[in-house]
Design a protein around this motif. Structure first.
Motif, short mmCIF file in Angstrom:
data_model
loop_
_atom_site.label_atom_id
_atom_site.label_comp_id
_atom_site.label_asym_id
_atom_site.label_seq_id
_atom_site.Cartn_x
_atom_site.Cartn_y
_atom_site.Cartn_z
N ILE A 22 0.86 -1.18 0.00
CA ILE A 22 0.00 0.00 0.00
C ILE A 22 0.89 1.23 0.00
N ARG A 23 0.64 2.09 -0.95
CA ARG A 23 1.41 3.32 -1.04
C ARG A 23 0.51 4.51 -0.70
N VAL A 24 1.00 5.36 0.19
CA VAL A 24 0.34 6.61 0.52
C VAL A 24 1.23 7.74 0.02
N VAL A 25 0.71 8.55 -0.84
CA VAL A 25 1.48 9.64 -1.44
C VAL A 25 0.95 10.96 -0.91
N SER A 26 1.84 11.80 -0.40
CA SER A 26 1.43 13.12 0.08
C SER A 26 2.24 14.19 -0.62
N ASN A 27 1.63 15.35 -0.80
CA ASN A 27 2.35 16.45 -1.45
C ASN A 27 1.78 17.79 -1.01
N ASN A 28 2.60 18.79 -1.13
CA ASN A 28 2.19 20.19 -0.97
C ASN A 28 2.70 20.94 -2.20
N VAL A 29 1.92 20.90 -3.25
CA VAL A 29 2.31 21.53 -4.51
C VAL A 29 1.65 22.89 -4.62
N ASN A 30 2.44 23.91 -4.84
CA ASN A 30 1.92 25.27 -5.02
C ASN A 30 2.31 25.75 -6.41
N TYR A 31 1.33 26.06 -7.23
CA TYR A 31 1.57 26.49 -8.61
C TYR A 31 1.58 28.01 -8.70
N THR A 32 2.50 28.53 -9.47
CA THR A 32 2.55 29.95 -9.77
C THR A 32 2.44 30.12 -11.28
N TRP A 33 1.43 30.89 -11.72
CA TRP A 33 1.21 31.08 -13.15
C TRP A 33 2.36 31.87 -13.76
N ASP A 34 2.96 31.31 -14.79
CA ASP A 34 4.12 31.93 -15.42
C ASP A 34 3.81 32.53 -16.78
N GLY A 35 2.55 32.53 -17.15
CA GLY A 35 2.20 33.11 -18.44
C GLY A 35 1.97 32.06 -19.49
N ILE A 36 1.89 32.52 -20.73
CA ILE A 36 1.53 31.67 -21.85
C ILE A 36 2.73 31.48 -22.76
N ILE A 37 3.00 30.27 -23.14
CA ILE A 37 4.11 30.00 -24.06
C ILE A 37 3.84 30.71 -25.38
N GLY A 38 4.85 31.39 -25.90
CA GLY A 38 4.71 32.06 -27.18
C GLY A 38 3.97 33.37 -27.12
N ASN A 39 3.87 34.00 -25.95
CA ASN A 39 3.18 35.27 -25.83
C ASN A 39 4.01 36.19 -24.94
N THR A 40 4.30 37.39 -25.42
CA THR A 40 5.17 38.31 -24.69
C THR A 40 4.41 39.33 -23.87
N SER A 41 3.09 39.21 -23.78
CA SER A 41 2.29 40.22 -23.09
C SER A 41 2.71 40.39 -21.64
N LYS A 42 2.56 41.61 -21.14
CA LYS A 42 2.94 41.92 -19.77
C LYS A 42 2.06 41.19 -18.78
N SER A 43 0.76 41.09 -19.03
CA SER A 43 -0.17 40.39 -18.15
C SER A 43 -0.33 38.94 -18.59
N ASN A 44 -0.68 38.09 -17.63
CA ASN A 44 -0.89 36.68 -17.94
C ASN A 44 -2.28 36.42 -18.50
N THR A 45 -3.26 37.16 -18.00
CA THR A 45 -4.64 36.99 -18.44
C THR A 45 -5.29 38.36 -18.58
N GLY A 46 -6.48 38.37 -19.15
CA GLY A 46 -7.23 39.62 -19.24
C GLY A 46 -7.24 40.21 -20.64
N SER A 47 -7.91 41.34 -20.78
CA SER A 47 -8.12 41.95 -22.09
C SER A 47 -6.86 42.57 -22.68
N THR A 48 -5.82 42.78 -21.86
CA THR A 48 -4.60 43.43 -22.37
C THR A 48 -3.59 42.45 -22.93
N VAL A 49 -3.92 41.17 -22.94
CA VAL A 49 -3.02 40.16 -23.51
C VAL A 49 -3.14 40.17 -25.03
N HIS A 50 -2.02 40.21 -25.71
CA HIS A 50 -2.04 40.14 -27.17
C HIS A 50 -2.56 38.78 -27.61
N LYS A 51 -3.45 38.79 -28.56
CA LYS A 51 -4.00 37.54 -29.07
C LYS A 51 -4.42 37.72 -30.51
#
Length: 438
Positions: free
Chosen positions: A91-120
């Motif tokens: 029996i395996r018990v797996v525990s973790n404390n993973v904290n994700y930090t949004w780093d943006g979108i691959i292939g996009n140089t916009s200053k913001s990660n999300t929202g209306s000001t992102v180039h698309k």
């Protein structure tokens, strides 16, 4: 797609016991104990000794720090009792404390990660650009229910700004060309949602993005029966029923009154009064496309590979060519600034050439000859001007300080160079993606 940045610890606590013959109380024989040192998210499963998972006991359960006893009832994921009770299981018990930090979108140089000001963009990042003062106005071709018309402050290019009245989910025209006289911004495209409507020219004010009226010569037009369909209050050059009549070039005089719209597929150059919207000339020219205004002169790409200068008469007619440039194999977009004309030479050449507008003498050249036909190494001075359709050939736009932007459409990016032709920065946003194969 995105790239997560995370910090985590991951531990596996293995407990071994023998499921012995003769035991009938599973609650007694299937017990296992484990300790969680800090509050964590946990999962547990029962495995054979060859690490084959046969039973998931729980998944992604938040547990406080402490020691726990849990039980396995001796069954697999299908509810069947284990057929070999003498075998060893883990029996395996797996525990973790993973904290994700949004780093943006691959292939996009916009200053913001999300929202209306992102180039698309949808198929391309940008198809055209024109700069008035501190603002760059750009178009994006087909935009799938979003505005094809937007802008950015030239001091902050990684922040996309909606035109007033053009934000959010709006089905606008498929705008491929944009030009400005410093007072108004002119946009040329067509209705991609109704292919029979093949030419639309509109204008907005530089100061507040308000739609400009052409009076009695303008026509109100709504983008078919679409969700959030954009209504243009005053449209010029509205052509229906001829897909060959899509605009292939756009230019406007700064001091004069002429607005030029090229229709390469029908061999026509339409000249309008930029203020009243009156049609001044319908000129028969072989495959007109790239256009740029220099004072009272019009530079135009036509025929197979001709780039020439013409004098514009007060009635909008053109004189015979006064200067023809040489050495260009596949001329695309053009732009003029301070006595110099820049020309995208696409095809197998993939460079920007610069010429003196008085003598026609070629000066410097920007880009790697042959571009990506030579090799696949990506650099900031290497271009791919042939877009996904193979015929757009990018764009060129000058800022007031003499720096200029190059539409590297095949690489989904816009490159900014100084007046001395040194690389400064770029904007990038990858287009739509329907399929991914691994």
């Amino acid at each position: 797609m995105y790239t997560p940045r995370f910090t985590a610890f991951l531990c596996v606590i293995a407990f071994y016991f023998c499921f012995q013959t003769g035991y009938s109380q599973v609650s007694k024989n299937g017990a296992f104990t484990f300790t969680i040192s800090t509050q964590s998210r946990t999962s547990a499963g029962v495995y054979q000794t060859d690490s084959t998972l046969i039973r998931t006991l729980w998944s992604d359960s938040l547990m406080l720090a402490g020691t726990y006893t849990r039980y396995w009832d001796g069954k697999d994921d299908f509810g069947k009792s284990i057929s070999s009770p003498d075998a060893n299981y883990m029996i395996r018990v797996v525990s973790n404390n993973v904290n994700y930090t949004w780093d943006g979108i691959i292939g996009n140089t916009s200053k913001s990660n999300t929202g209306s000001t992102v180039h698309k963009g949808y198929y391309t990042s940008m198809t055209g650009m024109a700069i008035a003062g501190s603002t760059a106005f750009f178009c994006q071709g087909y935009s799938e229910g979003y505005s094809s018309q937007a802008k950015f402050n030239i001091a902050n290019p990684q922040v996309r700004l909606d035109l007033n009245g053009f934000g959010g989910r709006q089905s606008t025209a498929n705008v491929d060309f944009v030009a400005t006289d410093g007072t108004n911004v002119y946009w040329a495209g067509y209705n991609a949602y109704q292919l029979a409507v093949s030419s639309i020219v509109t204008a907005t004010a530089v100061s507040n993005d308000a739609q400009v009226s052409f009076g009695a010569n303008g026509t109100s037009y709504t983008m078919t029966s679409l969700t959030n369909a954009k209504t243009y209050t005053s449209v010029l050059d509205l052509i229906t029923g001829n897909v060959s009549a899509r605009p292939t070039g756009l230019a406007v005089q700064v001091s004069g009154s002429c607005l030029f719209v090229a229709h390469g597929g029908t061999n026509e150059l339409h000249v309008f009064n930029k203020t009243t919207g009156a049609l001044m000339q319908n000129l028969s020219i072989s495959n007109p496309r790239g256009l740029a205004v220099e004072g009272n002169n019009l530079w135009m790409v036509s025929g197979t590979s001709t780039l020439a200068k013409y004098t514009v008469n007060v009635n909008g007619a053109l004189s015979p060519a006064t200067l023809t440039l040489s050495g260009i194999t596949t001329p695309g977009a053009i732009a003029v600034d301070a006595g110099e004309i820049s020309v995208i030479d696409a095809g197998t050449t993939q460079v920007v050439r610069f010429y003196n507008t008085t003598s026609g003498t070629q000066g410097t050249q920007l880009g790697t000859m042959g571009g990506y036909f030579t090799d696949a190494t990506v650099t900031n001075t290497k271009f791919l001007f042939d877009d996904y359709r193979g015929n757009q050939y990018g764009f060129l736009a000058y800022a007031p300080d003499g720096s200029f932007w190059v539409g590297d459409v095949g690489n989904y990016r816009e490159l900014h160079f100084s007046a001395a032709k040194g690389y400064l920065e770029y904007i990038m946003s990858l287009g739509a993606n329907y399929e991914v194969f691994v």
